[in-house]
Structures are given as C-alpha cells and as structure tokens.
Enzyme design. Structure first.
Site, PDB file in Angstrom:
ATOM      1  N   CYS A 156     -45.096 -14.476 -16.865  1.00 20.18           N
ATOM      2  CA  CYS A 156     -46.441 -14.582 -15.979  1.00 20.18           C
ATOM      3  C   CYS A 156     -46.032 -14.657 -14.371  1.00 20.18           C
ATOM      4  O   CYS A 156     -47.002 -14.210 -13.707  1.00 20.18           O
ATOM      5  CB  CYS A 156     -47.468 -15.747 -16.248  1.00 20.18           C
ATOM      6  SG  CYS A 156     -48.050 -15.688 -17.867  1.00 20.18           S
ATOM      7  N   HIS A 199     -52.295 -15.937 -10.363  1.00 17.70           N
ATOM      8  CA  HIS A 199     -52.252 -15.363 -11.898  1.00 17.70           C
ATOM      9  C   HIS A 199     -53.396 -16.038 -12.487  1.00 17.70           C
ATOM     10  O   HIS A 199     -54.002 -16.907 -12.425  1.00 17.70           O
ATOM     11  CB  HIS A 199     -51.032 -16.032 -12.354  1.00 17.70           C
ATOM     12  CG  HIS A 199     -50.949 -16.158 -13.960  1.00 17.70           C
ATOM     13  ND1 HIS A 199     -50.910 -14.857 -14.453  1.00 17.70           N
ATOM     14  CD2 HIS A 199     -50.723 -16.939 -14.782  1.00 17.70           C
ATOM     15  CE1 HIS A 199     -50.911 -15.105 -15.785  1.00 17.70           C
ATOM     16  NE2 HIS A 199     -50.719 -16.392 -15.859  1.00 17.70           N
ATOM     17  N   ASN A 227     -55.851 -13.673 -19.732  1.00 18.61           N
ATOM     18  CA  ASN A 227     -54.462 -13.856 -19.137  1.00 18.61           C
ATOM     19  C   ASN A 227     -53.728 -12.618 -19.799  1.00 18.61           C
ATOM     20  O   ASN A 227     -53.273 -12.275 -20.832  1.00 18.61           O
ATOM     21  CB  ASN A 227     -53.657 -15.183 -19.953  1.00 18.61           C
ATOM     22  CG  ASN A 227     -52.402 -15.355 -19.307  1.00 18.61           C
ATOM     23  OD1 ASN A 227     -51.769 -14.688 -18.766  1.00 18.61           O
ATOM     24  ND2 ASN A 227     -51.938 -16.424 -19.328  1.00 18.61           N
TER      25      ASN A 227
END
Length: 320
Positions: free
Chosen positions: A114, A247, A277
C-alpha cells in the site's frame, strides 16, 4: 533548479461495482458493520479476464492524454503493485508492450504494497532530478480480489481493484518538494500473504493474513510521524497543506492523521467509501479523483502518505 512535476493523471476502475449489501449475501456481515469500522461502502472487482496490467495500461493512457504526451515521450515506466500479472517479467514491461512504447525505456516494478506508489513516485523523482529521465509514467495498480479469501469476512470486505497513474515531467517550476520512505520488517506477521512458490510448488496460504487491530495501531502512529517529518524537513507548516491525499484503507486512520496535523477533513481527499482499499492504486486513484472533481487545483500543496505490509510507509509533499 530541476523539479519533477505532475503533468497528467489518470485512473481506471473495473466495471463490476460491489456494495456492502452484495457482500452481506455471501458472508456474515452488514452494511452498517463495514461502514462503521472502515467507511467503505463499495469496491470494484476486476473481471475474470482483466489483469493488473490491463487496469494499469488504461490508467496510463488517460494520464498520457491528460499530459498531452505521445507514448514515446515516456522514458521511464514504474509500476507499483503487489499483484503482478505473473512471477516475471515485471508488470511494467507488460504495460510498456500494451501501450506500444518502443523506445526501449527502462520499465520495472516496485513492491511496497500500500506504500508502493510513494516508493515509485520517489524513485521517479530521483531519475528526473538526476537527468536520467524527462517524462516518467508512474502507476499504482492492483487486483487484490485475487488474493482475498472471500469466505473471510474480516478481510474480504476491505479490498478492491483499480489503477491510478501520473506522468511526472521535468520542470523548472516546483513539483515534488520533499519525500521520505521508511520500512521495518519486524512487523511482517501483522500483514502478509504467507504463500510462496518454490520448486514448482505453492506452499502456505495464497490469501491475505491480517491482524486488524495491530495494523491500525501501527498505521496511526507511523503515518502521523512521517507526515510531521516530511512537512518539517521541507520547511513547511501543516497550515500550508491544501490537501491530504492519503492511502484509502480506513476512514478512521485517515481521520486520525488529519486530526494530528490539526487539519479539517474538508482538506482530505476521501475515496475509500467508493473504492475500498486498492493498495498501491489507492493514492493515485484519489489524486485523479480530486483533480477531476475540481477539488485540487494547480499551485496547491499536497501531502500524499501511505503505509503497507512489511511494514513499509512513506510520504511525499508536492506542489500540483
């Protein structure tokens, strides 16, 4: 002074949009449960015949069009992904082929999950500032739906697929101002995919393993610190930040960083509710959404920050 400045952005989301209610028909969960804990309402899932490189290539085409550049103006391709098309070659070389780029420019992948887009953007910045590249294509692309256990309600509700891309170009005007990357492998057990390929055999689980509370605690602490560090080391203050582009993993983590910096959520580009996500794709997806919605404007100061398994984390301060 030579800067690396964003000259174009683009993104791509698969057509299949899955709601929390859709997931509640497959696992023991509910829209209320997911939304309260994560802020996620929807996620996009790649079709069976869609690969990470397909998503990446489409986002790249849109970024190139936005930058008004031809394909062979690109002299560097970096793809941040934890879900490559295959073991090798790199997804970046596959994207290079799909775009029809024939100038022989370097193309490689970066794997920091990520935080991957932060690592890729920082690497491209170094290429441009050193004179080794003039127009870099930096892509974050993931098909996390392929490594999610769809029977595990604690993880399958969190992730989605997508791709975001930027063209980073040499400029005499300020672009990337400062960046910082960090990693600590001592926490790998908190978030990983334990499966591995060796001698033609797959050993261990091929699905995401996550200690949710442990990840949350570490992320909140480290994202706040690295945001402070990047702003201070650049000689800026939090008040000079026009937008945080974080993020998009969990709304509560995002809110914590904004609160720590003393910034309103009105200064945060938030897409987690629509995308879930998407790992390395989440920051460039949010960046493109913020620009195309008119929220983000030229000349504004942006703080990009993210953390991923490993742990690896990073932040970039830039002027759009």
């Amino acid at each position: 002074m030579q800067y690396a400045k964003i000259s174009g952005t683009g993104s791509y989301l698969p057509a299949n949009r899955v709601s929390n209610d859709d997931l509640a028909q497959k696992v023991d969960t509910s829209d209320e449960w997911i939304t309260a804990r994560t802020g996620i309402k929807f996620r996009h899932i790649a079709a069976e015949n869609e690969k990470t490189s397909d998503l990446a290539a489409e986002a790249a085409r849109r970024a190139l069009a936005d930058a008004k550049l031809n394909i062979n103006d690109i002299d560097l391709i970096i793809v941040a992904t934890a879900t490559p098309d295959m073991q090798f070659p790199s997804t970046a070389t596959i994207v290079q082929q799909k775009l029809g780029i024939t100038n022989g420019c370097p193309a490689f992948d970066v794997q920091a999950v990520c935080a991957g887009f932060m690592y890729a953007l920082t690497t491209a910045n170094a290429y441009i500032k050193s004179g080794m590249a003039k127009n870099a294509l930096v892509i974050g692309a993931e098909t996390f739906s392929r490594i999610v256990d769809w029977n595990d309600r604690t993880t399958c509700v969190l992730f989605g697929d997508g791709a975001g891309a930027v063209v980073l170009s040499a400029s005499d005007k300020p672009g990337i101002i400062h960046s910082k990357l960090k990693a600590d492998g001592n926490y790998l057990k908190l978030l990983n995919v334990p499966g591995q390929i060796a001698c033609g055999k797959v050993s261990g689980s091929p699905y995401i393993s996550m200690d949710g509370p442990g990840v949350f605690k570490f992320a909140v602490k480290m994202l706040s610190k690295i945001a402070d560090d990047v702003i201070e080391e650049a000689g800026y203050t939090a008040e000079q930040i026009d937008w945080i582009v974080p993020h998009q993993a969990n709304r509560r983590i995002i809110e914590s960083t904004a609160k720590h910096l003393g910034l309103s959520m009105d200064k945060v580009v938030l897409t987690v509710q629509d995308h879930g996500n998407t790992s390395a794709a989440s920051i460039p997806l949010a960046l493109d959404a913020g620009i195309r919605s008119g929220q983000i404007k030229r000349g504004q100061n942006l703080l990009l920050e993210g953390i991923g398994g490993g742990f690896a984390w990073g932040a970039v301060l830039l002027q759009y």
